[in-house]
Design an enzyme around this catalytic site. Structure first.
Site, PDB file in Angstrom:
ATOM      1  N   HIS A  37      61.375   9.449  49.496  1.00  0.00           N
ATOM      2  CA  HIS A  37      60.281   8.889  48.547  1.00  0.00           C
ATOM      3  C   HIS A  37      60.295   9.869  47.357  1.00  0.00           C
ATOM      4  O   HIS A  37      60.392  10.893  47.428  1.00  0.00           O
ATOM      5  CB  HIS A  37      59.156   9.261  49.053  1.00  0.00           C
ATOM      6  CG  HIS A  37      58.803   8.419  50.492  1.00  0.00           C
ATOM      7  ND1 HIS A  37      58.329   8.642  51.813  1.00  0.00           N
ATOM      8  CD2 HIS A  37      58.964   7.018  50.598  1.00  0.00           C
ATOM      9  CE1 HIS A  37      58.342   7.563  52.473  1.00  0.00           C
ATOM     10  NE2 HIS A  37      58.727   6.614  51.869  1.00  0.00           N
ATOM     11  N   GLU A  64      58.338  13.122  46.306  1.00  0.00           N
ATOM     12  CA  GLU A  64      57.926  14.084  47.102  1.00  0.00           C
ATOM     13  C   GLU A  64      58.905  15.100  46.605  1.00  0.00           C
ATOM     14  O   GLU A  64      59.932  15.168  47.143  1.00  0.00           O
ATOM     15  CB  GLU A  64      58.052  13.727  48.508  1.00  0.00           C
ATOM     16  CG  GLU A  64      56.835  12.389  48.714  1.00  0.00           C
ATOM     17  CD  GLU A  64      57.406  11.734  50.115  1.00  0.00           C
ATOM     18  OE1 GLU A  64      58.070  12.294  50.875  1.00  0.00           O
ATOM     19  OE2 GLU A  64      56.499  10.704  50.498  1.00  0.00           O
ATOM     20  N   GLU A 116      57.160  16.909  57.259  1.00  0.00           N
ATOM     21  CA  GLU A 116      56.008  16.766  56.040  1.00  0.00           C
ATOM     22  C   GLU A 116      55.602  18.020  55.479  1.00  0.00           C
ATOM     23  O   GLU A 116      55.167  18.994  56.157  1.00  0.00           O
ATOM     24  CB  GLU A 116      54.758  16.012  56.635  1.00  0.00           C
ATOM     25  CG  GLU A 116      55.077  14.834  56.846  1.00  0.00           C
ATOM     26  CD  GLU A 116      55.479  13.540  56.109  1.00  0.00           C
ATOM     27  OE1 GLU A 116      55.306  13.883  54.983  1.00  0.00           O
ATOM     28  OE2 GLU A 116      55.698  12.663  56.400  1.00  0.00           O
TER      29      GLU A 116
HETATM   30  O1  LIG Z   1      51.395  10.721  53.637  1.00  0.00           O
HETATM   31  C1  LIG Z   1      51.587   9.644  53.554  1.00  0.00           C
HETATM   32  O2  LIG Z   1      50.798   8.580  53.836  1.00  0.00           O
HETATM   33  C2  LIG Z   1      53.230   9.253  53.771  1.00  0.00           C
HETATM   34  C3  LIG Z   1      54.156  10.667  54.002  1.00  0.00           C
HETATM   35  C4  LIG Z   1      55.493   9.998  54.268  1.00  0.00           C
HETATM   36  O3  LIG Z   1      56.206   9.621  53.689  1.00  0.00           O
HETATM   37  N1  LIG Z   1      55.779  10.124  55.651  1.00  0.00           N
HETATM   38  C5  LIG Z   1      56.725   9.559  56.370  1.00  0.00           C
HETATM   39  C6  LIG Z   1      56.620   9.417  57.800  1.00  0.00           C
HETATM   40  C7  LIG Z   1      57.798   8.926  58.472  1.00  0.00           C
HETATM   41  C8  LIG Z   1      57.678   9.144  59.888  1.00  0.00           C
HETATM   42  O4  LIG Z   1      56.741   8.193  60.470  1.00  0.00           O
HETATM   43  O5  LIG Z   1      58.529   9.531  60.616  1.00  0.00           O
HETATM   44  C9  LIG Z   1      56.821   7.845  55.821  1.00  0.00           C
HETATM   45  O6  LIG Z   1      55.699   7.263  55.689  1.00  0.00           O
HETATM   46  O7  LIG Z   1      57.627   7.327  55.861  1.00  0.00           O
HETATM   47 ZN   LIG Z   2      57.510  10.584  52.468  1.00  0.00          ZN
END
Ligand SMILES: O=C(O)CCC(=O)N[C@@H](CCC(=O)O)C(=O)O
Ligand SMILES: [Zn+2]
Length: 358
Positions: free
Chosen positions: A73, A76, A241
């Protein structure tokens, strides 16, 4: 003859600059050797494409294949700063390389516009999803889909080539992100679905050394990058994260000292100084509800500044999706990653409940 890209990279070590200057590809791959200024050990550096760089020890046989990814992303930034710094130290010979490492800067064009993605969320396009119609992007062929395929191929080649070096190897992939919202637990990691294989305590100890004491256990396949590496290559993999999305230069990097130090030790073969596993050191959750947005008219029923890991009373209406109501089912159920603006068909909210792995 050295290309100007190579010349610049060897002089500055600034792989982020090269990556940002080449949003979707570079004209030709190149490689060169570096010597560590401290240990004199030689490594091969291969730039395979924009945002894709491999470091391989030349003087000894390594035992680990490590993938570190950031900028899946584009906005980030803390993980981008961490990886940029590690890559720079390796190129300039300031850090000993013990293991094979593949660094991936996922979405350079999204970095340049300071957005999560350009056309489509890259972290929903792995495990072949790049080639399937999905959500309101149905039928689209966009650059993010090509990029997902290129990243998959880079990981596949990297792990496969490792197996040609020696048969007894360990594979890792830490996909570094930051959350859109603030979080009660500032650093946390999603442990992708392991299809019934045990959750590894040693990996949680590694996360703890990174300053990450909160783990979300996933119970189903996803189209994320970390699940791809875990499922297809048996890598120990996590989506990690690290705090909240902030512009470049506004991250409190001291907050990520544990990650930087542990990753540095990992790739340079130093003792990781892991502590013994103690369940009390961790907050472990399992993913309980995955709420997708299926309708145009999707609403979250809590404020934009409600933090990740906030729990709501049983029965609380979390979201409405057209006529469908999504409510809290269990005491202690907490919200993660709420985002009403996702494409139709995609995940708009997770809920988690506390658990343990014993
Ligand atoms: O904060 C958020 O809403 C999204 C942060 C983020 O990019 N998280 C990943 C997590 C991926 C996973 O579930 O392994 C995403 O949403 O892609
Ligand atoms: Zn992300």
């Amino acid at each position: 003859m050295k290309s100007s890209l190579q010349q610049e990279l060897q002089t500055t070590g600034d792989f982020l600059a090269l990556t940002r200057a080449n949003e979707w590809s570079i004209d030709s791959a190149f490689s060169f050797e570096v010597s560590c200024k401290k240990t004199q050990a030689k490594s091969k550096v291969s730039v395979l494409d924009t945002g894709i760089i491999v470091f391989e020890p030349l003087d000894h046989v390594s035992s680990k294949d490590i993938v570190l990814s950031c900028a899946v992303h584009g906005n980030e930034t803390a993980p981008i700063e961490i990886c940029t710094d590690l890559v720079k130290q390796l190129i300039l010979g300031e850090l000993h390389l013990q293991e094979r490492v593949l660094f991936l800067f996922g979405n350079p064009a999204a970095i340049n516009i300071g957005k999560r993605f350009v056309e489509e969320n890259l972290n929903r396009l792995f495990s072949g999803a790049h080639s399937l119609p999905q959500g309101d992007a149905s039928g689209l062929i966009n650059k993010e889909r090509h990029r997902a395929l290129a990243l998959e191929n880079a990981v596949r080649d990297f792990f496969t080539q490792g197996s040609d070096i020696s048969s007894e190897r360990q594979r890792y992939h830490y996909d570094l992100h930051t959350a859109i919202r603030g979080s009660k637990n500032d650093k946390f990691a999603v442990y992708p679905f392991r299809h019934g294989q045990p959750w590894k305590k040693e990996q949680l100890q590694f996360m703890l050394a990174c300053g990450v004491n909160t783990i979300l256990l996933s119970h189903s396949p996803t189209t994320t990058f970390s699940y791809f590496s875990s499922n297809e290559f048996g890598a120990d993999a996590f989506t990690v994260e690290l705090g909240k999305v902030r512009p470049f230069g506004e991250n409190d990097m001291a907050n990520f000292a544990g990650v930087t130090q542990t990753l540095t030790r990992f790739i340079s073969g130093e003792d990781l100084q892991l502590t013994d596993y103690n369940s009390e050191d961790f907050s472990i959750f399992e993913i309980y509800q995955t709420i997708n947005r299926e309708q145009e008219n999707f609403t979250l029923h809590f404020a934009d500044d409600v933090e990740n890991f906030t729990d709501f009373p049983q029965g609380y209406l979390l979201a409405t999706d057209g006529d469908i109501e999504h409510r809290v089912k269990q005491a202690g159920e907490a919200i993660i990653f709420p985002n009403a603006a996702v494409a139709i068909g995609q995940r708009a909210l997770l809920t988690v409940i506390p658990t343990d792995i014993d």
